[in-house]
Design a protein around this motif. Structure first.
Motif, PDB file in Angstrom:
ATOM      1  N   GLY A 176      35.671  42.618  51.982  1.00  0.00           N
ATOM      2  CA  GLY A 176      36.142  43.221  50.465  1.00  0.00           C
ATOM      3  C   GLY A 176      34.706  43.641  49.993  1.00  0.00           C
ATOM      4  N   SER A 177      33.733  42.752  49.976  1.00  0.00           N
ATOM      5  CA  SER A 177      32.403  43.124  49.395  1.00  0.00           C
ATOM      6  C   SER A 177      31.365  43.813  50.415  1.00  0.00           C
ATOM      7  CB  SER A 177      31.837  41.701  48.793  1.00  0.00           C
ATOM      8  OG  SER A 177      31.492  40.881  49.822  1.00  0.00           O
ATOM      9  N   GLY A 178      31.706  43.353  51.648  1.00  0.00           N
ATOM     10  CA  GLY A 178      30.668  43.966  52.510  1.00  0.00           C
ATOM     11  C   GLY A 178      29.596  43.100  52.842  1.00  0.00           C
ATOM     12  N   GLU A 179      29.485  41.707  52.243  1.00  0.00           N
ATOM     13  CA  GLU A 179      28.383  40.926  52.549  1.00  0.00           C
ATOM     14  C   GLU A 179      28.855  39.846  53.273  1.00  0.00           C
ATOM     15  OE1 GLU A 179      25.276  41.205  51.657  1.00  0.00           O
ATOM     16  OE2 GLU A 179      25.340  42.981  50.219  1.00  0.00           O
ATOM     17  N   SER A 180      27.985  38.828  53.942  1.00  0.00           N
ATOM     18  CA  SER A 180      28.429  37.858  54.764  1.00  0.00           C
ATOM     19  C   SER A 180      28.914  36.698  53.853  1.00  0.00           C
ATOM     20  CB  SER A 180      27.521  37.492  55.666  1.00  0.00           C
ATOM     21  OG  SER A 180      27.047  38.681  56.548  1.00  0.00           O
ATOM     22  N   ASP A 181      29.968  36.856  53.184  1.00  0.00           N
ATOM     23  CA  ASP A 181      30.225  35.591  52.274  1.00  0.00           C
ATOM     24  C   ASP A 181      31.858  35.391  52.474  1.00  0.00           C
ATOM     25  OD1 ASP A 181      31.815  37.815  51.074  1.00  0.00           O
ATOM     26  OD2 ASP A 181      30.401  38.174  49.496  1.00  0.00           O
ATOM     27  N   VAL A 182      32.147  34.272  51.550  1.00  0.00           N
ATOM     28  CA  VAL A 182      33.647  33.838  51.479  1.00  0.00           C
ATOM     29  C   VAL A 182      33.785  33.937  49.961  1.00  0.00           C
ATOM     30  CG1 VAL A 182      35.329  32.072  52.301  1.00  0.00           C
ATOM     31  CG2 VAL A 182      33.416  32.604  53.729  1.00  0.00           C
ATOM     32  N   THR A 183      35.098  34.494  49.586  1.00  0.00           N
ATOM     33  CA  THR A 183      35.221  34.224  48.199  1.00  0.00           C
ATOM     34  C   THR A 183      36.525  33.576  48.017  1.00  0.00           C
ATOM     35  OG1 THR A 183      36.636  36.459  48.264  1.00  0.00           O
ATOM     36  CG2 THR A 183      34.156  36.398  47.547  1.00  0.00           C
ATOM     37  N   VAL A 184      36.638  32.714  46.936  1.00  0.00           N
ATOM     38  CA  VAL A 184      37.741  31.720  46.777  1.00  0.00           C
ATOM     39  C   VAL A 184      38.357  32.263  45.520  1.00  0.00           C
ATOM     40  CG1 VAL A 184      38.512  29.651  45.963  1.00  0.00           C
ATOM     41  CG2 VAL A 184      36.563  29.614  47.729  1.00  0.00           C
ATOM     42  N   TRP A 185      39.792  32.737  45.501  1.00  0.00           N
ATOM     43  CA  TRP A 185      40.430  33.354  44.633  1.00  0.00           C
ATOM     44  C   TRP A 185      41.475  32.485  43.797  1.00  0.00           C
ATOM     45  CZ3 TRP A 185      40.089  39.021  43.599  1.00  0.00           C
ATOM     46  CH2 TRP A 185      39.043  39.573  44.485  1.00  0.00           C
ATOM     47  N   ASP A 186      41.422  32.910  42.585  1.00  0.00           N
ATOM     48  CA  ASP A 186      42.671  32.063  41.987  1.00  0.00           C
ATOM     49  C   ASP A 186      43.765  32.800  41.969  1.00  0.00           C
ATOM     50  OD1 ASP A 186      44.655  30.963  40.190  1.00  0.00           O
ATOM     51  OD2 ASP A 186      43.225  30.754  38.501  1.00  0.00           O
ATOM     52  N   VAL A 187      44.840  32.462  42.638  1.00  0.00           N
ATOM     53  CA  VAL A 187      46.172  33.369  42.791  1.00  0.00           C
ATOM     54  C   VAL A 187      46.873  33.824  41.702  1.00  0.00           C
ATOM     55  CG1 VAL A 187      48.274  33.575  44.025  1.00  0.00           C
ATOM     56  CG2 VAL A 187      46.301  32.337  45.224  1.00  0.00           C
ATOM     57  N   SER A 188      46.795  32.819  40.656  1.00  0.00           N
ATOM     58  CA  SER A 188      47.888  32.888  39.353  1.00  0.00           C
ATOM     59  C   SER A 188      47.196  34.280  38.608  1.00  0.00           C
ATOM     60  CB  SER A 188      47.778  31.749  38.536  1.00  0.00           C
ATOM     61  OG  SER A 188      46.239  31.656  38.178  1.00  0.00           O
ATOM     62  N   LYS A 189      45.811  34.354  38.638  1.00  0.00           N
ATOM     63  CA  LYS A 189      45.206  35.533  37.918  1.00  0.00           C
ATOM     64  C   LYS A 189      44.693  36.632  38.992  1.00  0.00           C
ATOM     65  CE  LYS A 189      44.275  32.888  33.580  1.00  0.00           C
ATOM     66  NZ  LYS A 189      43.182  32.666  32.848  1.00  0.00           N
ATOM     67  N   LEU A 190      44.585  36.430  40.147  1.00  0.00           N
ATOM     68  CA  LEU A 190      43.985  37.059  41.377  1.00  0.00           C
ATOM     69  C   LEU A 190      42.610  37.434  40.775  1.00  0.00           C
ATOM     70  CD1 LEU A 190      45.218  37.936  43.848  1.00  0.00           C
ATOM     71  CD2 LEU A 190      45.717  40.310  43.140  1.00  0.00           C
ATOM     72  N   GLN A 191      41.700  36.470  40.596  1.00  0.00           N
ATOM     73  CA  GLN A 191      40.457  36.829  40.160  1.00  0.00           C
ATOM     74  C   GLN A 191      39.464  35.848  41.105  1.00  0.00           C
ATOM     75  OE1 GLN A 191      38.981  38.735  37.948  1.00  0.00           O
ATOM     76  NE2 GLN A 191      40.958  39.851  37.622  1.00  0.00           N
ATOM     77  N   PRO A 192      38.539  36.177  41.537  1.00  0.00           N
ATOM     78  CA  PRO A 192      37.468  35.324  42.315  1.00  0.00           C
ATOM     79  C   PRO A 192      37.009  34.162  41.236  1.00  0.00           C
ATOM     80  CG  PRO A 192      36.532  37.269  41.696  1.00  0.00           C
ATOM     81  CD  PRO A 192      37.756  37.450  41.197  1.00  0.00           C
ATOM     82  N   ARG A 193      36.876  32.926  41.663  1.00  0.00           N
ATOM     83  CA  ARG A 193      36.240  31.755  41.230  1.00  0.00           C
ATOM     84  C   ARG A 193      35.161  31.390  41.984  1.00  0.00           C
ATOM     85  NH1 ARG A 193      38.508  33.454  37.550  1.00  0.00           N
ATOM     86  NH2 ARG A 193      40.471  32.950  36.737  1.00  0.00           N
ATOM     87  N   ASN A 194      34.928  31.304  43.125  1.00  0.00           N
ATOM     88  CA  ASN A 194      33.742  30.901  43.962  1.00  0.00           C
ATOM     89  C   ASN A 194      33.415  31.810  44.791  1.00  0.00           C
ATOM     90  OD1 ASN A 194      33.422  28.421  42.480  1.00  0.00           O
ATOM     91  ND2 ASN A 194      34.678  27.195  43.766  1.00  0.00           N
TER      92      ASN A 194
END
Length: 1208
Positions: A1016-1034
């Motif tokens: 999704g971001s094009g970077e070698s990362d991992v994003t942690v998403w809050d499903v209730s708001k569908l927003q990245p948290r970490n």
């Protein structure tokens, strides 16, 4: 009134001024058909004809002038008010009301129309509705009814149909009052325009003056309508009162403000004490417009105190509507500020009520009050009153913020149990009430309340305290747990509450709601006992009383069911041939001789074979010859000497993508060119590839799809009555079999992931060896245990069994291989113990939770579900010489339009065991694995890209889908609705993988549901998403990621799956876009021995990192990847909080001082780089898993077909 005649359905008649425009000629030609209708109406025989006549009269009157309306049509409608049929009376009353509203002008003849003609008819009509039809034959009874209105209640039971007529009359009365006022105003206007009038028909001369014709007695008019209104307001039937309340405002306008207070409001305030709930709801719904009309003084003195008392009503819908009425009054500014604080105190505690509607209405009330306050009043007056009912500080007074921050309500079970507890007669301190005169700062239970302010105002006779409630006792206290007194009996009741879900820290919620629960429970109990007493007081000899008793004295009865499911198999008519099983057994008595057993019709046929070191020939049929060739071992261990290549027997079964049940008569084992024929003799699959089957193992393959399974359900219930309706209802009860009732799926594992056992096994490993190995590896924790080369092409997926004893890999050639994890604990050669080929590229493999069943999806469009059973031979502790049973349980062919399944995943519950998969046509399809029927299909937006990954929660309530255009879509599975769709603002790189994070995990002390996403971001990362708001948290960033907050800003998209976005549809792949994509390629999740989750991800360059989500500084670098410039440095992980909702976990490197200062630094660096090259993958990692047995390992597979096993 709307007409229902042919050609005029739904037509509302218009007034005269709307039909005949100014200077337009009106010939009143409708008088001709009208005369025919009026002449025939008296001679009709059916009531339905007279009802139609009423509609015809109104429709013709629309085209007549006003004088004809009143002189020709009105008398016939008034005549039909005396019709014997109630339906005709109601139709005539509605038609007369509509006719009078259509009149715009009057003549002097009709000035006294209401006083002398209509009102007397209406009074007689209303009185007659209380008398039965038989009583109308006696004029004496009618006269007595007129003189004794009190008898109408006694006659009510004899004339139930009168309820309908009076209800229609109550609906029409406000409109009649409005028409009467209009006639009065037209008469006054007529007085100012003319002074003399001569009737051309009667030749009578009228003098228009204030003392004769136009001297309207308005008091007579209002008195007549007052009598009718009071008679309806005091009607014993609640339905009549409800009909009047539904249109009460025009009647208030007719009487005026003063008379409305005296006549209408004085009767309406008694409705809150009525037993009928619908009447009370109608009163609450009508109170807002009435309050606007009567003004603030009447509202504060009469209405608000009664509404405040009604908040203790047991009916939750009534209380909800009351709070909504308070909200509307607060929005209109009808409640002065000094009373708002009491209103908040009365209602704020209901945030803890289990009713969701009541909670939402209270929050809306708080929001509406806060919108009308200044900032100082908001935070100094309102906020201290509501703060105890919210978990967090509130800075934004919107409904969404208040709802999220509010304390969780008590459960319905706890609430009901508390009401029962309050009615107990046992010694109690919790429900013991105290004298209010002792302390006016405590509630009626002696608890210290939240003393905020007293509202005082100056009157003409002195000063006093004004409150909405009648009592000065603080009944709205927020009670602390330390202030709650409990007797021994109370302690027992509290323990019962804890059993049904009450947390000990939430006891203050029950104490805060104590006055409310106490009153509600007693009101409810009093009304129930009143009903029982009234029933018991009825004479037993009365048949109607016996019927009423039998209806009301109904006690609930529990019926218990015993349900038995029995599973049995029977062979289909089209597949009478026995399923082909295949067993290769090494004969221990005859050296060098093997036999292949092929079951045929229940008799085993043994075919002798001769085994040599160069050629193994198995003859299963005289016409078929199958070749088996030995191959060399392809597994090795780092640091061990090369071993002699053992002779390994190749055993491969090729499944066809075209034959649903596998009933072919040719099976091949270990051939380099294998062919399977169907039962008609045609070739259905060909494979020119070999696969490894472990030395000395037995493979039994069974195809259960050729058998049909019959599950017989036997239901027994404990009902021993003879009621045929109850028996029919119980007979129609259905209990579908659960997944456990299907024997072919096997039994559940008792300990799927026993963390204590896994932790002990992990501790049993020699830590000294691990530490020394880590020292040899430099600054990295990963130790390469083995590298496996059996796959000759890209390995697309890998999955571990639920107990981590095995794992399965699948490649691009359609081969799946079974591996045993215990072999990596010793120096044994790493090789698979079984291999089969499905004839088409493997796209996805997934294991069923708690069972040895797995599903495989191929590019040929098939989804196959297998059951696996591996058993060691007797006197063997390992599985090197084992028996492998592989059973095909289900075979599903994806629709040709949907092509094939991209990703499959199990979502298991007893009621809904489902298999979900995505397709290139942007669909998510859910199958019931018991029947392989489609449960639901979610069509994702076509312009959002192909859904390559998804994650379903354990409760099967939602699913998050990731697409090839970097969009995350949140769906509600219950309603099959897309709730939200988001993407990163500046990128459109595809989402590679989504994993549900389980275990004990919180972000900012909020324990929500989270998913981990790569891509999704094009970077070698991992994003942690809050499903209730569908927003990245970490954001978990590797050293190559440029971590800026702009990259991870989220943009909301429309959540309509049918609305195509042209901007997304025009996007196409290009070479530059693909080369710039540095997204991680693999992701997996696991749970540590402490119960906390962690992630393992792989970058395009082969770097594998183990991310610790709870303690980021304890994250580990498993392997550094190719071209790593920091090969000699030490990786360090740190967390940075960017804002309240987003944090970064970064990987960075610190220099190794010993290496930098050493004399042979260049040589050591070269050695370290060579060691790292041996440990790394040489191609892109496609997938990886975490194994817990025999110790913790990370197994990764790449695009070149290599499998690496690392000790983490």
């Amino acid at each position: 009134m709307k007409l229902g005649m042919p050609g005029m359905e739904g037509h509302t008649p218009k007034s005269t001024s709307q039909v005949f425009l100014q200077n337009e000629y009106n010939d009143s030609s409708c008088l001709i058909p009208l005369s025919l209708v009026l002449h025939s109406v008296r001679n009709t025989t059916h009531a339905s004809f007279r009802i139609q006549a009423c509609d015809l009269i109104v429709s013709f009157a629309e085209q007549l002038h006003d004088e004809a309306k009143l002189d020709r049509c009105l008398p016939y409608l008034v005549y039909m008010l005396d019709d014997p049929s109630d339906d005709v009376q109601a139709a005539a009353l509605r038609a007369m009301t509509q006719l009078l509203t259509m009149v715009d002008t009057i003549t002097p003849v009709n000035v006294y129309l209401f006083q002398e003609y209509i009102l007397p008819k209406l009074k007689r009509f209303l009185r007659r509705s209380y008398v039965s039809l038989d009583d109308l034959t006696s004029s004496s009874n009618l006269l007595s009814q007129q003189n004794a209105p009190a008898t109408r209640g006694a006659n009510l039971n004899n004339n139930q149909k009168g309820r309908y007529v009076r209800s229609v009359f109550a609906n029409c009365l406000p409109h009649l009052a409005t028409s009467a006022r209009k006639f009065y105003e037209m008469a006054n206007l007529l007085k100012t325009q003319i002074s003399n009038f001569e009737d051309p028909e009667t030749e009578n001369h009228y003098a228009i003056n204030s003392d004769s014709l136009t001297d309207m007695n308005y008091k007579t008019l209002t008195d007549g309508f007052e009598n009718l209104t009071v008679q309806l307001l005091t009607d014993p039937d609640p339905y009549v009162k409800t009909a009047l309340l539904n249109n009460i405002l025009p009647l208030c306008g007719f009487f005026g403000k003063e008379k409305t207070n005296d006549v209408i409001l004085s009767h309406l305030i008694t409705y809150l004490n009525d037993k009928d709930t619908q009447l009370k709801l109608s009163f609450v719904n009508s109170i807002v417009p009435i309050s606007v009309f009567v003004g603030i003084v009447s509202l504060e003195q009469y209405i608000l105190p009664l509404l405040a008392q009604a908040l203790n009503e047991p009916d939750e819908m009534l209380v909800t509507n009351l709070i909504k009425a308070f909200t509307e009054l607060a929005k209109l500014g009808l409640i002065r500020r000094r009373y708002l604080w009491d209103l908040v105190k009365l209602t704020a505690k209901l945030v803890l009520h289990p009713s969701e509607l009541m909670r939402n209405s209270v929050l809306n009330l708080i929001v509406s009050i806060g919108n009308n306050l200044s900032v100082s009043d908001l935070y100094c007056m309102l906020y201290p009153l509501i703060r105890p009912f919210f978990q967090y500080e509130v800075t934004d007074f919107s409904w969404e913020t208040l709802y999220v921050c509010a304390h969780k309500p008590i459960s319905r079970a706890v609430y009901n149990m508390a009401k029962i507890w309050s009615l107990k007669t046992d010694p109690t301190l919790f429900w013991q009430r105290v004298d209010p005169s002792i302390s006016r700062t405590c509630d009626s239970f002696g608890s210290a309340g939240l003393v905020f302010m007293k509202k005082k105002t100056t009157r003409s006779h002195g000063s006093g305290t004004h409150r909405i409630g009648s009592s000065g006792v603080e009944e709205n206290a927020v009670v602390d747990n330390a202030e709650i007194p409990l007797s021994q009996f109370d302690v027992q009741q509290v323990e019962k509450l804890k059993i049904i879900g009450l947390n000990e820290k939430e006891m203050w919620k029950i104490a805060t709601l104590r006055p409310y629960i106490y009153r509600v429970a007693r009101i409810d109990d009093f009304r129930s006992s009143s009903i029982k007493n009234s029933i018991s007081a009825v004479k037993l000899g009365d048949h109607s009383a016996q019927t009423l008793t039998s209806k009301m004295n109904v006690l609930p009865r529990s019926v218990f069911f015993n349900v038995y499911h029995r599973s049995e198999k029977y062979q289909r008519e089209s597949n009478r041939r026995a399923s082909v099983g295949l067993t290769f057994v090494r004969n221990s008595t005859s050296e060098g001789t093997d036999r292949l057993t092929v079951p045929n019709g229940g008799n085993d046929t043994e075919v002798a074979t001769t085994t040599t070191a160069t050629n193994n020939t198995l003859i299963a049929n005289p016409a078929d010859t199958l070749r088996v060739k030995p191959i060399t071992a392809t597994g090795f261990l780092i640091g061990d000497l090369p071993k002699a290549a053992p002779s390994i027997l190749t055993n491969e079964i090729v499944f066809s993508e075209q034959s649903a049940p596998m009933t072919g008569n040719k099976l091949s084992i270990g051939s380099t060119d294998t062919v399977i024929a169907n039962e008609n003799g045609g070739n259905i699959s060909r494979s020119s590839r070999s696969s490894v089957f472990s030395n000395g193992s037995d493979l039994h393959f069974h195809d259960e799809t050729i058998h049909a399974q019959r599950i017989t359900t036997k239901i027994k219930h404990s009902y021993n009555g003879s009621n045929p309706y109850i028996l029919k209802f119980l007979k129609n009860m259905s209990f579908p079999p659960t997944l456990s009732d299907y024997s072919e799926f096997g039994t559940e594992m008792k300990n799927e992931m026993d963390l204590e056992t896994l932790q002990k096994s992990d501790l049993s490993v020699d830590r000294s060896k691990t530490s020394s190995a880590g020292a040899r590896s430099g600054s990295y924790s990963g130790l390469l245990l083995g590298r496996l080369f059996e796959h000759s092409t890209s390995v697309n997926c890998i999955v571990a069994s639920p107990d981590h004893r095995f794992f399965i890999t699948g490649d691009e050639f359609g081969s799946i291989r079974l591996w045993e994890t215990s072999k990596f604990e010793s120096n044994a050669t790493g090789s698979s113990i079984a291999s089969i080929n499905l004839g088409s590229a493997i796209t996805s493999i997934t294991f069923m939770p708690k069972r040895y069943c797995f599903a495989v999806a191929t590019k040929g469009g098939c989804i196959k579900v297998f059951r696996l059973s591996v058993q060691a031979r007797p006197n063997n502790n390992t599985l090197r010489h084992s028996t492998v049973d592989l059973t095909l349980l289900r075979n599903y062919q994806v629709d040709e339009f949907d092509s094939y399944a991209l990703l499959v995943q199990f979502s298991i519950s007893d009621e809904k065991p489902m298999l979900a998969f995505t397709t290139p046509t942007c669909k998510l399809i859910l199958l019931d694995i018991r029947t392989m029927e489609i449960v639901s299909t979610l069509q994702n937006n076509l312009s959002y890209g192909i859904p390559g990954c998804f994650a379903i929660d354990n409760k099967q309530s939602w699913v998050v889908i990731g697409t090839s255009k970097g969009i995350l879509c949140l769906w509600d599975l219950s309603f099959e609705l897309m709730l939200k769709a988001v993407k990163f603002k500046k990128t459109l790189y595809p989402i590679k993988n989504i994993k549900l994070i389980q275990g004990n995990y919180e972000v900012n002390k909020k324990k929500n549901v989270f998913v981990a996403v790569v891509g999704g971001s094009g970077e070698s990362d991992v994003t942690v998403w809050d499903v209730s708001k569908l927003q990245p948290r970490n954001v978990l960033c590797t050293s190559s990621v440029t971590s800026t907050i702009e990259i991870y800003s989220v943009k909301d998209l429309h959540a309509d799956p049918d609305l195509i976005d042209e901007d997304f549809m025009q996007l196409s792949l290009n070479v530059d876009w693909i080369l710039k994509n540095k997204s991680s390629t693999a992701l997996t999740t696991s749970i540590g021995p402490d119960g906390h989750p962690y992630l393992v991800s792989a970058t395009p360059l082969g770097k594998i990192i183990k991310w610790n989500l709870v303690n980021p500084d304890k994250s580990q670098l498993i392997i550094g990847g190719l071209n790593n410039p920091n090969v000699q440095d030490t990786p360090v992980f740190s967390s940075t909080q960017i804002n309240a909702n987003l944090s970064f976990i970064n990987e960075r490197y610190t220099s190794n001082s010993e290496t930098a200062n050493g004399g042979n630094s260049f040589r050591r660096k070269a050695i370290t780089e060579q060691q790292e090259v041996l440990k790394n993958h040489t191609d892109v990692i496609n997938d990886l898993i975490v194994l817990k047995r025999p110790f913790e390992m990370v197994v990764s597979v790449d695009r070149s077909g290599v499998i690496n096993v690392y000790k983490s």
